[in-house]
Write an enzyme that holds these catalytic residues in place. Structure first.
Site, PDB file in Angstrom:
ATOM      1  N   HIS A 495       0.785  -1.164   0.202  1.00  0.00           N
ATOM      2  CA  HIS A 495      -0.045  -0.034  -0.130  1.00  0.00           C
ATOM      3  C   HIS A 495       0.864   1.354  -0.147  1.00  0.00           C
ATOM      4  CE1 HIS A 495      -3.685   2.427   1.112  1.00  0.00           C
ATOM      5  NE2 HIS A 495      -2.736   3.321   1.551  1.00  0.00           N
ATOM      6  N   GLU A 496       1.921   1.377   0.848  1.00  0.00           N
ATOM      7  CA  GLU A 496       2.612   2.447   1.107  1.00  0.00           C
ATOM      8  C   GLU A 496       3.477   2.688  -0.072  1.00  0.00           C
ATOM      9  OE1 GLU A 496       1.572   4.730   3.136  1.00  0.00           O
ATOM     10  OE2 GLU A 496       0.551   3.375   4.398  1.00  0.00           O
ATOM     11  N   HIS A 499       1.920   4.809  -2.720  1.00  0.00           N
ATOM     12  CA  HIS A 499       2.017   6.019  -2.763  1.00  0.00           C
ATOM     13  C   HIS A 499       3.486   6.458  -3.335  1.00  0.00           C
ATOM     14  CE1 HIS A 499      -1.769   6.986  -0.752  1.00  0.00           C
ATOM     15  NE2 HIS A 499      -1.353   6.073   0.347  1.00  0.00           N
TER      16      HIS A 499
END
Length: 704
Positions: A495-496, A499
């Site tokens: 997820h990170e 980004h």
């Protein structure tokens, strides 16, 4: 979770404009000097706590001087001498702010926390003075009025629109009395936000259960027992075990502990953070912040704060966001009730006088998962050694986009354990760099997030590349052993990293256009999670850390089979928090009574049953009180709709189809906020997002 600490939509460039005189006078402050470091990273080995306050004061002064030059320019206002000039001003201040707030999140201490209040107030007053500067706004307004005659390109038009609107939404059109009051509101909100977050961190660090009987460890995995023993040793209580509220401890304890009384004690401490009527209490702070936000919104012509915020998001209105959430609420709650009935039968089978309570759900869910699927985190963690997870993730990104990720050793770091990487494109050009700071420390904010030390932008023919950082709170490896991750933590790493990839691929001419709406910014992060546990991907990286054997098909099947498991309860918890956020920010009058009663009344009216609690409560909802997600927590579920719908295209064309990956890169990841999110999404997908894939993915569709 990505954050932005400067409450303005036009971000400043990173070009430094220190004069020789200022450099000489403050030459001992590394924050004010040129960074003579690899990749232009901050010189962490030289930065000290005492450097921040004087650096901020100097950077604010320099930015003020730049703004005065723009505002007093006698030439006719143009896009270049006004809009671009504003955009490219304040580079030094932006650089220092990025470093400071990354420190506050990942390496805080009492000195920094004390400075944060003063610095936050200084920044609030500084940006208010710019955005309420009458002379400056007249120039912006003049350029905006002639926009149809300026022959601007797409990015220039977008920047002009955003700059003009930002001045309006920041009070440029208010009279002097109103502006004075708005400045007071912004200043107070800044200080209260810092205090709220500090209180939550103190509540987490201030609570512990000390276990001195080995039988009270019943059911706990050895890794958690080892961590608890180490925590006790660090607290000079060797021979005992300490259990705290940090997520890497709290979550497995609630799943595995056979001691119901201890689960109840830990659960109540966790869900009452900031609600203990002590010096860390957040009830009145939350009420005051909500009241100030409402006053601000009304002053600027909006009925509610949510209306003020969401008009810039993909959803556009609070009503549309709430309708979206409610379309999921009914099927999620129905599924949750069915799941709870199963757990009730399980607990009554053990003791007919008991009924399921909130502190029992994770425990019985884990028992059922083991019984039904014969799978648990301790069984899977040996296949998720952190270095192999990272390498597997880098391989996925290479297959999708052709990029190469390499660890770099000789770079300044604020902690020795942090890793640093460069990302290069298929043609070997540098795309970005990033830090990974993944292990728990008591001076870290809870949770996981991505942030920037430097943003991407273009100026004078140069494409400035970003420096990102990912911060998490995973359990440290035991001595002589590698760090092992849970399924949930594996997904959070992906997820990170999603980004990071978006920030890395950005091709915006202006930093302001990298400020992406809350309900669109989570798409790149959430879609990457789909690859984390995909069967073909698991075989690439899930290798047993002792034997080196690939995760067997039997375990992969179990992972796939329980994708719907407990999704009713999990989704309901998220939706309850999202709706609570919306209810708090759609008030039309200040909350005068008990805010916890307000919370309870709203959730009860939804039909939320007492066995299920909202994921966050008013007194520890950092997302909406400290992290820029006010009236925006719905965005995670909104983005889940986007990512489920978008991933359908990858499933159709092949999960590593380079053409689909390049389309996602060109139409979504590189574009930032250059155009409206819905325009960008439709350009990639060919149509507006459909909620059906999300319902199907979570087992909430009627025909499941």
């Amino acid at each position: 979770m990505k954050k932005s600490y400067l409450a303005i939509l036009f971000c400043m460039s990173l070009a430094i404009s220190c004069t020789q005189k200022n450099e000489k006078n403050l030459s001992d402050n590394p924050l004010l000097s040129e960074f003579k470091t690899p990749y232009d990273v901050p010189p962490f080995d030289k930065i000290k706590n005492e450097h921040f306050l004087p650096a901020f004061k100097e950077a604010i002064k320099l930015h003020d001087d730049e703004i005065k030059v723009i505002a007093s320019n006698k030439e006719t206002p143009t896009f270049k001498n006004t809009i671009e000039a504003i955009e490219y001003s304040g580079g030094l201040l932006e650089r220092i702010s990025c470093i400071f707030y990354c420190f506050i999140d990942a390496k805080t201490n009492d000195t920094l926390q004390k400075s944060a209040g003063e610095i936050g107030s200084m920044l609030s007053q500084h940006y208010d003075a710019i955005l309420m500067n009458k002379k400056l706004f007249e120039k912006v307004k003049s350029v905006y009025a002639s926009k149809e005659k300026l022959n601007l390109n797409v990015e220039q038009k977008r920047l002009l629109e955003k700059t003009y609107k930002n001045f309006i939404k920041s009070g440029a059109n208010l009279n002097e009395t109103q502006q004075k009051r708005l400045k007071e509101i912004n200043d107070e909100l800044s200080m209260l936000s810092q205090k709220y977050g500090d209180n939550v961190l103190r509540e987490i660090n201030g609570f512990k259960i000390v276990i001195d009987k080995k039988e009270d460890l019943a059911g706990l995995p050895q890794s958690l027992i080892n961590d608890a023993a180490q925590a006790a040793k660090d607290a000079k209580m060797e021979g005992k075990w300490i259990i705290g509220l940090q997520n890497p401890v709290y979550t497995p304890f609630m799943k595995y502990s056979e001691k119901r009384n201890l689960r109840e004690k830990l659960f109540k401490a966790y869900t009452n953070k900031g609600n203990n009527n002590n010096e860390n209490d957040n009830k009145e702070i939350a009420k005051k912040m909500l009241s100030l936000k409402l006053e601000k919104a009304k002053m600027l012509g909006y009925k509610t704060y949510a209306e003020y915020i969401i008009e810039d998001n993909m959803a556009k209105t609070p009503e549309k966001a709430i309708t979206f959430l409610m379309n999921l609420w009914t099927p999620a709650l129905e599924n949750a009730k069915e799941e709870l009935e199963v757990y009730n039968k399980m607990i009554k089978k053990e003791n007919k006088n008991l009924k399921i309570e909130p502190w029992d759900i994770r425990f019985y869910a884990e028992k059922l998962r083991k019984e039904k699927y014969n799978i648990n985190d301790e069984q899977l963690k040996p296949y998720f050694e952190i270095e192999k997870v990272k390498q597997g993730m880098f391989n996925v990104l290479n297959k999708l986009y052709g990029i190469k990720i390499k660890e770099i050793a000789d770079v300044p770091k604020y902690e020795p354990e942090i890793c640093f990487y460069e990302i290069r494109d298929a043609n070997d050009s540098l795309i970005s760099t990033f830090y990974l700071d993944l292990f728990y420390r008591p001076n870290k904010k809870p949770g996981e997030w991505m942030n920037n030390y430097k943003s991407q932008y273009k100026k004078d023919g140069k494409n400035i590349r970003p420096i990102c950082t990912v911060t998490a709170n995973y359990s440290r490896p035991q001595k002589g052993e590698p760090a092992l991750l849970t399924l949930s933590e594996v997904k959070s790493v992906y997820h990170e990293m999603g980004h990071v990839i978006q920030c890395s691929f950005l091709q915006c001419s202006y930093i302001s256009l990298a400020t992406i709406p809350r309900d669109f910014v989570e798409l790149p992060s959430q879609i990457l999670e789909n690859w984390a546990l995909y069967p073909d991907v698991l075989k690439l990286y899930a290798k047993h850390y002792k034997t080196g054997t690939t995760i067997p098909d039997s375990l992969i099947k179990k992972i796939t089979d329980f994708q719907f498991f407990n999704q009713g309860i999990t989704t309901t918890e998220y939706l309850a928090a999202s709706l609570l956020d919306m209810y708090l920010h759609t008030i039309t009058e200040p909350i005068t009574g008990d805010i916890m009663k307000f919370e309870a009344d709203k959730l009860n009216a939804l039909g939320l049953i007492p066995e299920i609690r909202t994921r966050f409560r008013c007194t520890y909802f950092n997302h909406i009180f400290t992290s820029g997600y006010s009236a925006g927590y719905y965005s995670y579920t909104w983005s889940a709709m986007l990512d489920s719908d978008a991933f359908e295209l990858f499933l159709k064309n092949g999960i590593f189809d380079r053409k689909t990956g390049e389309s996602f890169r060109k139409n979504i990841l590189e574009m930032g906020n250059i155009e409206e999110p819905m325009v960008l999404y439709k350009r990639f997908r060919g149509s507006e997002p459909d909620i059906t894939p999300l319902l199907k993915k979570r087992g909430l569709d009627k025909g499941k």
